[in-house]
Design a protein around this motif. Structure first.
Motif, PDB file in Angstrom:
ATOM      1  N   PRO A  20       0.820  -1.231   0.000  1.00  0.00           N
ATOM      2  CA  PRO A  20       0.000   0.000   0.000  1.00  0.00           C
ATOM      3  C   PRO A  20       0.844   1.268   0.000  1.00  0.00           C
ATOM      4  O   PRO A  20       0.459   2.269  -0.606  1.00  0.00           O
ATOM      5  CB  PRO A  20      -0.815  -0.142   1.286  1.00  0.00           C
ATOM      6  N   LEU A  21       1.992   1.230   0.685  1.00  0.00           N
ATOM      7  CA  LEU A  21       2.829   2.421   0.750  1.00  0.00           C
ATOM      8  C   LEU A  21       3.298   2.860  -0.636  1.00  0.00           C
ATOM      9  O   LEU A  21       3.452   4.056  -0.897  1.00  0.00           O
ATOM     10  CB  LEU A  21       4.038   2.154   1.657  1.00  0.00           C
ATOM     11  N   ASN A  22       3.519   1.891  -1.533  1.00  0.00           N
ATOM     12  CA  ASN A  22       3.982   2.219  -2.887  1.00  0.00           C
ATOM     13  C   ASN A  22       2.924   2.963  -3.688  1.00  0.00           C
ATOM     14  O   ASN A  22       3.245   3.576  -4.709  1.00  0.00           O
ATOM     15  CB  ASN A  22       4.378   0.937  -3.631  1.00  0.00           C
ATOM     16  N   VAL A  23       1.672   2.877  -3.265  1.00  0.00           N
ATOM     17  CA  VAL A  23       0.588   3.607  -3.927  1.00  0.00           C
ATOM     18  C   VAL A  23       0.273   4.900  -3.181  1.00  0.00           C
ATOM     19  O   VAL A  23       0.110   5.958  -3.787  1.00  0.00           O
ATOM     20  CB  VAL A  23      -0.675   2.724  -4.025  1.00  0.00           C
ATOM     21  N   ILE A  24       0.201   4.789  -1.860  1.00  0.00           N
ATOM     22  CA  ILE A  24      -0.193   5.946  -1.051  1.00  0.00           C
ATOM     23  C   ILE A  24       0.851   7.056  -1.110  1.00  0.00           C
ATOM     24  O   ILE A  24       0.510   8.242  -1.236  1.00  0.00           O
ATOM     25  CB  ILE A  24      -0.426   5.510   0.413  1.00  0.00           C
ATOM     26  N   ALA A  25       2.138   6.691  -1.040  1.00  0.00           N
ATOM     27  CA  ALA A  25       3.194   7.710  -1.007  1.00  0.00           C
ATOM     28  C   ALA A  25       3.224   8.568  -2.274  1.00  0.00           C
ATOM     29  O   ALA A  25       3.210   9.810  -2.176  1.00  0.00           O
ATOM     30  CB  ALA A  25       4.550   7.047  -0.771  1.00  0.00           C
ATOM     31  N   PRO A  26       3.267   7.991  -3.489  1.00  0.00           N
ATOM     32  CA  PRO A  26       3.281   8.856  -4.672  1.00  0.00           C
ATOM     33  C   PRO A  26       1.987   9.644  -4.867  1.00  0.00           C
ATOM     34  O   PRO A  26       2.026  10.792  -5.328  1.00  0.00           O
ATOM     35  CB  PRO A  26       3.516   7.871  -5.834  1.00  0.00           C
ATOM     36  N   LEU A  27       0.846   9.040  -4.507  1.00  0.00           N
ATOM     37  CA  LEU A  27      -0.414   9.784  -4.622  1.00  0.00           C
ATOM     38  C   LEU A  27      -0.438  10.972  -3.666  1.00  0.00           C
ATOM     39  O   LEU A  27      -0.919  12.063  -4.025  1.00  0.00           O
ATOM     40  CB  LEU A  27      -1.595   8.855  -4.334  1.00  0.00           C
ATOM     41  N   SER A  28       0.088  10.778  -2.465  1.00  0.00           N
ATOM     42  CA  SER A  28       0.137  11.880  -1.492  1.00  0.00           C
ATOM     43  C   SER A  28       1.030  13.005  -1.989  1.00  0.00           C
ATOM     44  O   SER A  28       0.694  14.186  -1.867  1.00  0.00           O
ATOM     45  CB  SER A  28       0.640  11.361  -0.138  1.00  0.00           C
ATOM     46  N   LEU A  29       2.185  12.625  -2.567  1.00  0.00           N
ATOM     47  CA  LEU A  29       3.079  13.650  -3.107  1.00  0.00           C
ATOM     48  C   LEU A  29       2.433  14.383  -4.268  1.00  0.00           C
ATOM     49  O   LEU A  29       2.550  15.616  -4.379  1.00  0.00           O
ATOM     50  CB  LEU A  29       4.387  12.998  -3.557  1.00  0.00           C
ATOM     51  N   ALA A  30       1.731  13.657  -5.138  1.00  0.00           N
ATOM     52  CA  ALA A  30       1.054  14.289  -6.270  1.00  0.00           C
ATOM     53  C   ALA A  30      -0.013  15.270  -5.785  1.00  0.00           C
ATOM     54  O   ALA A  30      -0.145  16.394  -6.312  1.00  0.00           O
ATOM     55  CB  ALA A  30       0.440  13.232  -7.171  1.00  0.00           C
ATOM     56  N   LEU A  31      -0.787  14.867  -4.778  1.00  0.00           N
ATOM     57  CA  LEU A  31      -1.816  15.760  -4.227  1.00  0.00           C
ATOM     58  C   LEU A  31      -1.186  16.993  -3.587  1.00  0.00           C
ATOM     59  O   LEU A  31      -1.731  18.106  -3.699  1.00  0.00           O
ATOM     60  CB  LEU A  31      -2.659  15.003  -3.201  1.00  0.00           C
TER      61      LEU A  31
END
Length: 267
Positions: A20-31
């Motif tokens: 999950p971290l591999n998805v949550i981390a880049p999405l959080s940075l993009a947001l």
């Protein structure tokens, strides 16, 4: 259940490769980037042609992506990048094995390999257009040159770091040169080769865009050049975001193959 059985039982993450971290981390940075971008443009003090608002980029994206021209340009760029990647692979992989096994060849080409990377792609593109019969072939060759070096270096380094004891054991068992190449060296060096391809493919897309900007054609480089001349900054944002998105997806896809090959070799 014994402790040893617990250790041998693979976890869900190890089996599926999903974290999950591999998805949550880049999405959080993009947001976070979009939020800062929105705050910077919400005051209206920054002209749109310098930094458009996110809503302007979204509107331009809907218009561009709903038309056929954008997808044709993107397809042409990806086709040139794919052709260049294949061409670079055909040359770089056999050369890397030859460099690894032939000391004289290694000593002869090493200085030239480093020097070849000092030549900028923008300077090479006009020369390739003169030397080659069609602009499309010139762009593909530029992509191949961009791909060549990272694949060659990664594969050569991977071959250099192969476990010598495993190769020696295979030789003692009667394995010849071709047996070692086919059953030992190629499978064991595959993760390093895929690592070079992972970096090379993204550079190939860059080479295609740069080549289209200099040489012309019907790809994303030409589209971005037209958008720049028309001061269509939102359109340029859309084009660049799409190029980066496609490159990231290809990068992640090859990365998954690389991880899988490492897992297979470890078994």
């Amino acid at each position: 259940m014994s402790m040893s059985q617990n250790r041998a039982t693979p976890t869900f993450h190890a089996v599926s490769g999903f974290r999950p971290l591999n998805v949550i981390a880049p999405l959080s940075l993009a947001l976070l980037i979009v939020a800062v971008w929105f705050l910077a443009t919400s005051s209206g003090n920054i002209p749109t042609f310098i930094l458009p608002r996110p809503s302007d980029v979204v509107s331009s994206g809907v218009e561009l992506l709903s038309g056929k021209t954008f997808w044709v340009c993107l397809g042409n760029t990806l086709l040139a990048a794919a052709g260049g990647t294949v061409l670079g692979l055909i040359v770089s992989v056999p050369l890397s094995f030859a460099i690894h096994h032939l000391r004289l060849l290694n000593a002869a080409v090493q200085p030239f390999l480093g020097a070849s990377q000092a030549v900028p792609a923008v300077a090479l593109a006009p020369l390739l257009l003169i030397w080659l019969p069609t602009p499309r072939l010139a762009i593909a060759m530029l992509c191949a040159l961009m791909v060549f070096f990272p694949i060659l270096v990664s594969t050569t380094v991977g071959l250099h770091h192969l476990n010598a004891s495993i190769l020696e054991a295979a030789k003692l068992d009667g394995a010849g040169t071709w047996d070692l190449l086919r059953y030992m060296e190629i499978p064991l060096v595959l993760p390093s080769l895929l690592g070079g391809i992972r970096n090379g493919v993204t550079l190939s897309i860059t080479g295609a865009v740069v080549g289209e900007m200099v040489i012309g054609g019907h790809g994303m480089g030409t589209l971005i050049t037209l958008q720049s001349h028309n001061v269509d900054t939102p359109g340029m944002f859309v084009s660049l975001i799409m190029i980066c998105t496609v490159a990231a997806l290809i990068y992640l896809g090859v990365y998954r193959l690389e991880r899988h090959s490492k897992t297979v070799n470890a078994v």
